[in-house]
Scaffold this motif. Sequence first.
Motif, short mmCIF file in Angstrom:
data_model
loop_
_atom_site.label_atom_id
_atom_site.label_comp_id
_atom_site.label_asym_id
_atom_site.label_seq_id
_atom_site.Cartn_x
_atom_site.Cartn_y
_atom_site.Cartn_z
N GLY A 232 0.80 -1.22 0.00
CA GLY A 232 0.00 0.00 0.00
C GLY A 232 0.83 1.27 0.00
N LEU A 233 2.15 1.15 0.25
CA LEU A 233 3.02 2.32 0.24
C LEU A 233 4.06 2.19 -0.86
N LYS A 234 4.41 3.33 -1.44
CA LYS A 234 5.44 3.39 -2.48
C LYS A 234 6.50 4.40 -2.06
N ALA A 235 7.76 4.07 -2.35
CA ALA A 235 8.87 4.98 -2.04
C ALA A 235 9.44 5.53 -3.33
N ASP A 236 9.75 6.82 -3.31
CA ASP A 236 10.38 7.49 -4.44
C ASP A 236 11.71 8.05 -3.96
N ASN A 237 12.81 7.43 -4.42
CA ASN A 237 14.12 7.90 -3.97
C ASN A 237 14.80 8.82 -4.98
N SER A 238 14.02 9.41 -5.88
CA SER A 238 14.60 10.32 -6.86
C SER A 238 15.08 11.62 -6.21
N GLY A 239 14.69 11.85 -4.95
CA GLY A 239 15.14 13.04 -4.23
C GLY A 239 16.48 12.85 -3.53
N LEU A 240 17.11 11.70 -3.73
CA LEU A 240 18.41 11.45 -3.12
C LEU A 240 19.53 11.86 -4.06
N THR A 241 20.61 12.36 -3.48
CA THR A 241 21.82 12.65 -4.26
C THR A 241 22.95 11.78 -3.73
N PHE A 242 23.81 11.36 -4.64
CA PHE A 242 24.92 10.48 -4.32
C PHE A 242 26.21 11.18 -4.73
N THR A 243 27.07 11.47 -3.75
CA THR A 243 28.28 12.23 -4.00
C THR A 243 29.50 11.40 -3.59
N LEU A 244 30.43 11.24 -4.51
CA LEU A 244 31.66 10.52 -4.22
C LEU A 244 32.54 11.40 -3.33
N ILE A 245 32.89 10.89 -2.16
CA ILE A 245 33.73 11.64 -1.21
C ILE A 245 35.20 11.33 -1.45
N GLU A 246 35.54 10.03 -1.50
CA GLU A 246 36.93 9.66 -1.74
C GLU A 246 37.01 8.21 -2.22
N THR A 247 38.09 7.91 -2.89
CA THR A 247 38.40 6.53 -3.26
C THR A 247 39.80 6.21 -2.76
N ILE A 248 39.93 5.03 -2.19
CA ILE A 248 41.22 4.52 -1.73
C ILE A 248 41.32 3.08 -2.21
N ASP A 249 42.31 2.83 -3.07
CA ASP A 249 42.49 1.50 -3.66
C ASP A 249 41.19 1.04 -4.31
N ASN A 250 40.62 -0.05 -3.80
CA ASN A 250 39.40 -0.61 -4.40
C ASN A 250 38.15 -0.30 -3.59
N THR A 251 38.17 0.77 -2.81
CA THR A 251 37.00 1.15 -2.02
C THR A 251 36.66 2.61 -2.30
N ALA A 252 35.40 2.93 -2.12
CA ALA A 252 34.95 4.31 -2.32
C ALA A 252 33.97 4.66 -1.20
N LEU A 253 34.00 5.92 -0.81
CA LEU A 253 33.07 6.45 0.18
C LEU A 253 32.11 7.37 -0.56
N VAL A 254 30.81 7.04 -0.49
CA VAL A 254 29.78 7.81 -1.19
C VAL A 254 28.82 8.37 -0.15
N GLU A 255 28.60 9.68 -0.22
CA GLU A 255 27.65 10.34 0.67
C GLU A 255 26.26 10.32 0.04
N VAL A 256 25.27 9.91 0.81
CA VAL A 256 23.88 9.89 0.35
C VAL A 256 23.12 10.92 1.15
N SER A 257 22.42 11.83 0.46
CA SER A 257 21.63 12.84 1.16
C SER A 257 20.36 13.10 0.37
N GLY A 258 19.39 13.68 1.04
CA GLY A 258 18.14 14.01 0.37
C GLY A 258 16.94 13.45 1.10
N VAL A 259 15.85 13.36 0.37
CA VAL A 259 14.58 12.95 0.95
C VAL A 259 14.00 11.78 0.15
#
Length: 90
Positions: A43-70
Amino acid sequence: MKNVFYVALIASALMLTACTAEKTTPESAVQNYTKNQILLPEGLKADNSGLTFTLIETIDNTALVEVSGVIAVEGQIQAVKNAKGQWEVK
């Protein structure tokens, strides 16, 4: 000879697929991950189009991505009174 033909055919198909496959970014990987993690009751639907994904840093084979929004949620859930007069979701 037939087996060699089939092996060559399969190898060609795999190479073609690998060459045309869309490369993912850390941001797109996190976006797909979050889309599949949102579980809501019927009965509920989620819309995550209001989220932004920002790459903070990469080290070797890992990455840190910040997720923000509504995450917008919409839908209807039925609530009913039980015999004791308390509201509950059915």
